[in-house]
Design an enzyme around this catalytic site. Structure first.
Site, PDB file in Angstrom:
ATOM      1  N   GLU A 127      -3.220   3.537  -7.347  1.00 42.79           N
ATOM      2  CA  GLU A 127      -3.633   4.638  -6.472  1.00 42.79           C
ATOM      3  C   GLU A 127      -2.642   5.795  -6.590  1.00 42.79           C
ATOM      4  O   GLU A 127      -1.537   5.710  -6.040  1.00 42.79           O
ATOM      5  CB  GLU A 127      -3.635   4.196  -5.009  1.00 42.79           C
ATOM      6  CG  GLU A 127      -4.676   3.201  -4.636  1.00 42.79           C
ATOM      7  CD  GLU A 127      -4.898   3.207  -3.125  1.00 42.79           C
ATOM      8  OE1 GLU A 127      -6.046   3.383  -2.715  1.00 42.79           O
ATOM      9  OE2 GLU A 127      -3.924   3.062  -2.373  1.00 42.79           O
ATOM     10  N   HIS A 183       0.846  -1.194   0.000  1.00 43.88           N
ATOM     11  CA  HIS A 183       0.000   0.000   0.000  1.00 43.88           C
ATOM     12  C   HIS A 183       0.881   1.244   0.000  1.00 43.88           C
ATOM     13  O   HIS A 183       2.006   1.244   0.517  1.00 43.88           O
ATOM     14  CB  HIS A 183      -0.930   0.003   1.214  1.00 43.88           C
ATOM     15  CG  HIS A 183      -1.969   1.076   1.144  1.00 43.88           C
ATOM     16  ND1 HIS A 183      -1.710   2.365   1.530  1.00 43.88           N
ATOM     17  CD2 HIS A 183      -3.244   1.061   0.688  1.00 43.88           C
ATOM     18  CE1 HIS A 183      -2.800   3.089   1.324  1.00 43.88           C
ATOM     19  NE2 HIS A 183      -3.742   2.328   0.820  1.00 43.88           N
ATOM     20  N   ALA A 212     -11.124   4.125   1.528  1.00 43.39           N
ATOM     21  CA  ALA A 212     -10.944   4.178   2.978  1.00 43.39           C
ATOM     22  C   ALA A 212     -11.779   5.291   3.594  1.00 43.39           C
ATOM     23  O   ALA A 212     -12.817   5.049   4.212  1.00 43.39           O
ATOM     24  CB  ALA A 212      -9.463   4.367   3.312  1.00 43.39           C
TER      25      ALA A 212
END
Ligand code: G3H
Length: 214
Positions: free
Chosen positions: A133, A85, A194
């Site tokens: 991302e 991540h 999130a």
């Protein structure tokens, strides 16, 4: 569409959000899952929701104090794990090792990456999925599917060129059903999000909005 809700270290009640994800999952054809902190995996999994780890390390049982062992995540109830991540970056060899560790523990894998070039490299390591991302959009509420659609389309192409079996998710700023639909229109098979849920006053209402058009 796969909707994977990462709780990061937000100060939400992980069990309450998990119950909301579980309940909304029962109302939609979309696949919903939640990734809590490692210490919360067991309590979250006990709600019956599909539960993911946020990270595993490229290690086996042994002398690895403070590391996240894939088998421990699986024993606690996780069925998959994020790897690399943006907020938990690994070097390439460690990403490879973490994917192998997850496979050993029968965990599904999503390897995150910043951009299409990294997505191609990540896909070459053979995860189940990759997630693109752009870091600058994470937590902004500005959805990648609208602010930077090219990065999603290019990531889908980059992964397909390396391994068509690797599915592509996108994430950053996604908080509405329209954002999820836009992601799907760009070729993504799911979204990683999130703050739109974990920081919402009413996570269940936020989730209902996310899946409403699906
Ligand atoms: O893991 C989730 C991503 O970093 C996206 O976070 P966000 O939905 O708060 O932008």
């Amino acid at each position: 569409m796969f909707v994977l809700v990462n709780l990061k270290t937000y100060p939400c009640d992980p069990v309450a959000v998990a119950e909301a994800v579980r309940d909304v999952d029962e109302t939609t054809d979309a696949r919903l899952a939640v990734a809590p902190q490692a210490a919360h995996i067991e309590r979250v999994a006990e709600t019956g929701v599909e539960t993911w780890a946020q990270h595993v390390d490229p290690i086996d049982h042994g002398s690895n104090t403070g590391h996240a062992l894939a088998e421990s995540a699986a024993d606690a109830g996780a069925v998959g794990t994020l790897i690399n991540h943006s907020e938990r970056r690994l070097k390439l060899a460690a990403i490879d090792g973490a994917v192998r560790a997850a496979e050993r523990a029968d965990l599904e894998t999503v390897v995150c990456a910043n951009n299409p070039a990294q997505i191609g490299a990540a896909a070459a390591l053979g995860p189940d999925a990759v997630a693109v991302e752009p870091p600058e959009l994470i937590g902004t509420g500005t959805p990648v599917s609208q602010a930077d659609p090219d990065v999603v389309e290019d990531a889908v192409e980059a992964a397909a060129n390396v391994d068509p079996a690797v599915s592509v998710l996108c994430g950053a700023g996604i908080s509405t059903g329209d954002d999820v639909v836009a992601a799907g229109d760009l070729g993504a098979e799911g979204v990683l999000l999130a703050s739109g849920v974990a920081k919402a006053d009413d996570p269940e209402a936020a989730l209902e909005d996310l899946v409403e058009p699906l």
